[in-house]
Design a protein around this motif. Structure first.
Motif, PDB file in Angstrom:
ATOM      1  N   PRO A   1     -23.223  -7.845 -16.367  1.00  0.00           N
ATOM      2  CA  PRO A   1     -23.334  -9.027 -15.509  1.00  0.00           C
ATOM      3  C   PRO A   1     -22.011  -9.717 -15.187  1.00  0.00           C
ATOM      4  N   TYR A   2     -20.935  -9.341 -15.854  1.00  0.00           N
ATOM      5  CA  TYR A   2     -19.610  -9.900 -15.585  1.00  0.00           C
ATOM      6  C   TYR A   2     -18.569  -8.842 -15.933  1.00  0.00           C
ATOM      7  N   HIS A   3     -17.335  -9.122 -15.564  1.00  0.00           N
ATOM      8  CA  HIS A   3     -16.286  -8.137 -15.794  1.00  0.00           C
ATOM      9  C   HIS A   3     -15.036  -8.837 -16.316  1.00  0.00           C
ATOM     10  N   GLN A   4     -14.701  -8.611 -17.586  1.00  0.00           N
ATOM     11  CA  GLN A   4     -13.477  -9.186 -18.151  1.00  0.00           C
ATOM     12  C   GLN A   4     -12.281  -8.439 -17.587  1.00  0.00           C
ATOM     13  N   ILE A   5     -11.170  -9.172 -17.413  1.00  0.00           N
ATOM     14  CA  ILE A   5     -10.005  -8.557 -16.778  1.00  0.00           C
ATOM     15  C   ILE A   5      -8.705  -9.151 -17.298  1.00  0.00           C
ATOM     16  N   SER A   6      -7.679  -8.331 -17.275  1.00  0.00           N
ATOM     17  CA  SER A   6      -6.300  -8.758 -17.544  1.00  0.00           C
ATOM     18  C   SER A   6      -5.492  -8.277 -16.347  1.00  0.00           C
ATOM     19  N   ILE A   7      -5.220  -9.181 -15.422  1.00  0.00           N
ATOM     20  CA  ILE A   7      -4.667  -8.790 -14.131  1.00  0.00           C
ATOM     21  C   ILE A   7      -3.148  -8.904 -14.091  1.00  0.00           C
ATOM     22  N   LYS A   8      -2.548  -7.976 -13.347  1.00  0.00           N
ATOM     23  CA  LYS A   8      -1.105  -7.981 -13.119  1.00  0.00           C
ATOM     24  C   LYS A   8      -0.891  -7.685 -11.632  1.00  0.00           C
ATOM     25  N   ILE A   9       0.021  -8.438 -11.007  1.00  0.00           N
ATOM     26  CA  ILE A   9       0.347  -8.224  -9.600  1.00  0.00           C
ATOM     27  C   ILE A   9       1.833  -7.927  -9.506  1.00  0.00           C
ATOM     28  N   GLU A  10       2.159  -6.789  -8.916  1.00  0.00           N
ATOM     29  CA  GLU A  10       3.557  -6.395  -8.759  1.00  0.00           C
ATOM     30  C   GLU A  10       3.926  -6.391  -7.286  1.00  0.00           C
ATOM     31  N   ASP A  11       5.090  -6.955  -6.966  1.00  0.00           N
ATOM     32  CA  ASP A  11       5.622  -6.923  -5.613  1.00  0.00           C
ATOM     33  C   ASP A  11       6.309  -5.574  -5.426  1.00  0.00           C
ATOM     34  N   ILE A  12       5.782  -4.747  -4.528  1.00  0.00           N
ATOM     35  CA  ILE A  12       6.326  -3.397  -4.313  1.00  0.00           C
ATOM     36  C   ILE A  12       6.943  -3.264  -2.919  1.00  0.00           C
ATOM     37  N   GLU A  13       7.305  -4.385  -2.319  1.00  0.00           N
ATOM     38  CA  GLU A  13       7.854  -4.374  -0.964  1.00  0.00           C
ATOM     39  C   GLU A  13       9.081  -3.464  -0.851  1.00  0.00           C
ATOM     40  N   ASP A  14       9.888  -3.403  -1.899  1.00  0.00           N
ATOM     41  CA  ASP A  14      11.109  -2.601  -1.849  1.00  0.00           C
ATOM     42  C   ASP A  14      10.843  -1.093  -1.755  1.00  0.00           C
ATOM     43  N   LYS A  15       9.596  -0.668  -1.984  1.00  0.00           N
ATOM     44  CA  LYS A  15       9.259   0.752  -1.836  1.00  0.00           C
ATOM     45  C   LYS A  15       9.114   1.146  -0.376  1.00  0.00           C
ATOM     46  N   GLY A  16       8.948   0.139   0.513  1.00  0.00           N
ATOM     47  CA  GLY A  16       8.892   0.406   1.939  1.00  0.00           C
ATOM     48  C   GLY A  16       7.608   1.045   2.432  1.00  0.00           C
ATOM     49  N   TRP A  17       6.529   0.926   1.687  1.00  0.00           N
ATOM     50  CA  TRP A  17       5.256   1.503   2.114  1.00  0.00           C
ATOM     51  C   TRP A  17       4.615   0.595   3.154  1.00  0.00           C
ATOM     52  N   GLU A  18       4.165   1.168   4.240  1.00  0.00           N
ATOM     53  CA  GLU A  18       3.574   0.388   5.321  1.00  0.00           C
ATOM     54  C   GLU A  18       2.287  -0.296   4.860  1.00  0.00           C
ATOM     55  N   ASN A  19       2.216  -1.599   5.105  1.00  0.00           N
ATOM     56  CA  ASN A  19       1.030  -2.415   4.824  1.00  0.00           C
ATOM     57  C   ASN A  19       0.689  -2.515   3.335  1.00  0.00           C
ATOM     58  N   LYS A  20       1.625  -2.155   2.457  1.00  0.00           N
ATOM     59  CA  LYS A  20       1.414  -2.252   1.016  1.00  0.00           C
ATOM     60  C   LYS A  20       2.547  -3.080   0.429  1.00  0.00           C
ATOM     61  N   ARG A  21       2.277  -4.348   0.180  1.00  0.00           N
ATOM     62  CA  ARG A  21       3.313  -5.229  -0.376  1.00  0.00           C
ATOM     63  C   ARG A  21       3.097  -5.468  -1.866  1.00  0.00           C
ATOM     64  N   TYR A  22       1.816  -5.462  -2.283  1.00  0.00           N
ATOM     65  CA  TYR A  22       1.492  -5.759  -3.684  1.00  0.00           C
ATOM     66  C   TYR A  22       0.617  -4.676  -4.280  1.00  0.00           C
ATOM     67  N   GLU A  23       0.819  -4.451  -5.576  1.00  0.00           N
ATOM     68  CA  GLU A  23      -0.037  -3.571  -6.351  1.00  0.00           C
ATOM     69  C   GLU A  23      -0.734  -4.435  -7.387  1.00  0.00           C
ATOM     70  N   VAL A  24      -2.065  -4.351  -7.422  1.00  0.00           N
ATOM     71  CA  VAL A  24      -2.868  -5.163  -8.332  1.00  0.00           C
ATOM     72  C   VAL A  24      -3.538  -4.228  -9.327  1.00  0.00           C
ATOM     73  N   ILE A  25      -3.368  -4.542 -10.626  1.00  0.00           N
ATOM     74  CA  ILE A  25      -3.930  -3.673 -11.665  1.00  0.00           C
ATOM     75  C   ILE A  25      -4.522  -4.497 -12.806  1.00  0.00           C
ATOM     76  N   ASP A  26      -5.475  -3.893 -13.494  1.00  0.00           N
ATOM     77  CA  ASP A  26      -5.984  -4.399 -14.766  1.00  0.00           C
ATOM     78  C   ASP A  26      -5.182  -3.653 -15.834  1.00  0.00           C
ATOM     79  N   TYR A  27      -4.232  -4.357 -16.464  1.00  0.00           N
ATOM     80  CA  TYR A  27      -3.293  -3.680 -17.364  1.00  0.00           C
ATOM     81  C   TYR A  27      -3.865  -3.376 -18.739  1.00  0.00           C
ATOM     82  N   GLU A  28      -5.017  -3.941 -19.082  1.00  0.00           N
ATOM     83  CA  GLU A  28      -5.606  -3.618 -20.396  1.00  0.00           C
ATOM     84  C   GLU A  28      -6.716  -2.582 -20.280  1.00  0.00           C
ATOM     85  N   GLY A  29      -7.693  -2.850 -19.422  1.00  0.00           N
ATOM     86  CA  GLY A  29      -8.839  -1.953 -19.332  1.00  0.00           C
ATOM     87  C   GLY A  29      -8.710  -0.863 -18.298  1.00  0.00           C
ATOM     88  N   ASP A  30      -7.689  -0.943 -17.417  1.00  0.00           N
ATOM     89  CA  ASP A  30      -7.491   0.022 -16.343  1.00  0.00           C
ATOM     90  C   ASP A  30      -8.759   0.219 -15.518  1.00  0.00           C
TER      91      ASP A  30
END
Length: 126
Positions: free
Chosen positions: A76-105
């Motif tokens: 009924p719910y989802h525990q999370i440990s979130i991390k947001i990384e700025d990946i703009e320097d990789k130069g990928w089109e339309n992808k500025r941020y990578e969002v991940i759950d760093y504990e549970g993946d």
């Protein structure tokens, strides 16, 4: 937190806010639309945020143009440990941020922008 638009909506309620204050996902939906003849998508995630005093808030986030979404959840719910990384320097089109759950993946995606839409107090309990 400069990467998150309207983050002051949260920081006005939760002093010393950081991503570690995000503890649960209570809503997750993807929508598709056209804007100026261009295809767009939007990922809405509702997070429960807990401050140091144990007060809880429900915050709605918009993640613009999400790509490569992977989300695994059960129950009924989802525990999370979130991390947001700025990946703009990789130069990928339309992808500025990578969002991940760093504990549970259990969550991973890329997006172009992140925006807080609203926040309100809640008595959501696990």
């Amino acid at each position: 937190m400069k990467m998150i638009k309207n983050v002051e909506l949260i920081t006005n309620e939760v002093q010393d806010f950081s991503l570690i204050n995000i503890i649960l996902i209570t809503g997750f939906s993807v929508s598709f639309y056209k804007e100026f003849e261009e295809n767009k998508s939007l990922l809405d995630i509702d997070f429960v945020i807990e401050d140091i005093d144990g007060n809880k808030f429900l915050a709605k986030f918009h993640f613009h143009n999400p790509e490569s979404i992977r989300f695994e959840s059960g129950g009924p719910y989802h525990q999370i440990s979130i991390k947001i990384e700025d990946i703009e320097d990789k130069g990928w089109e339309n992808k500025r941020y990578e969002v991940i759950d760093y504990e549970g993946d259990t969550l991973h995606f890329f997006c172009s922008d992140i925006e807080v839409m609203s926040i309100k107090g809640t008595n959501y309990f696990i």
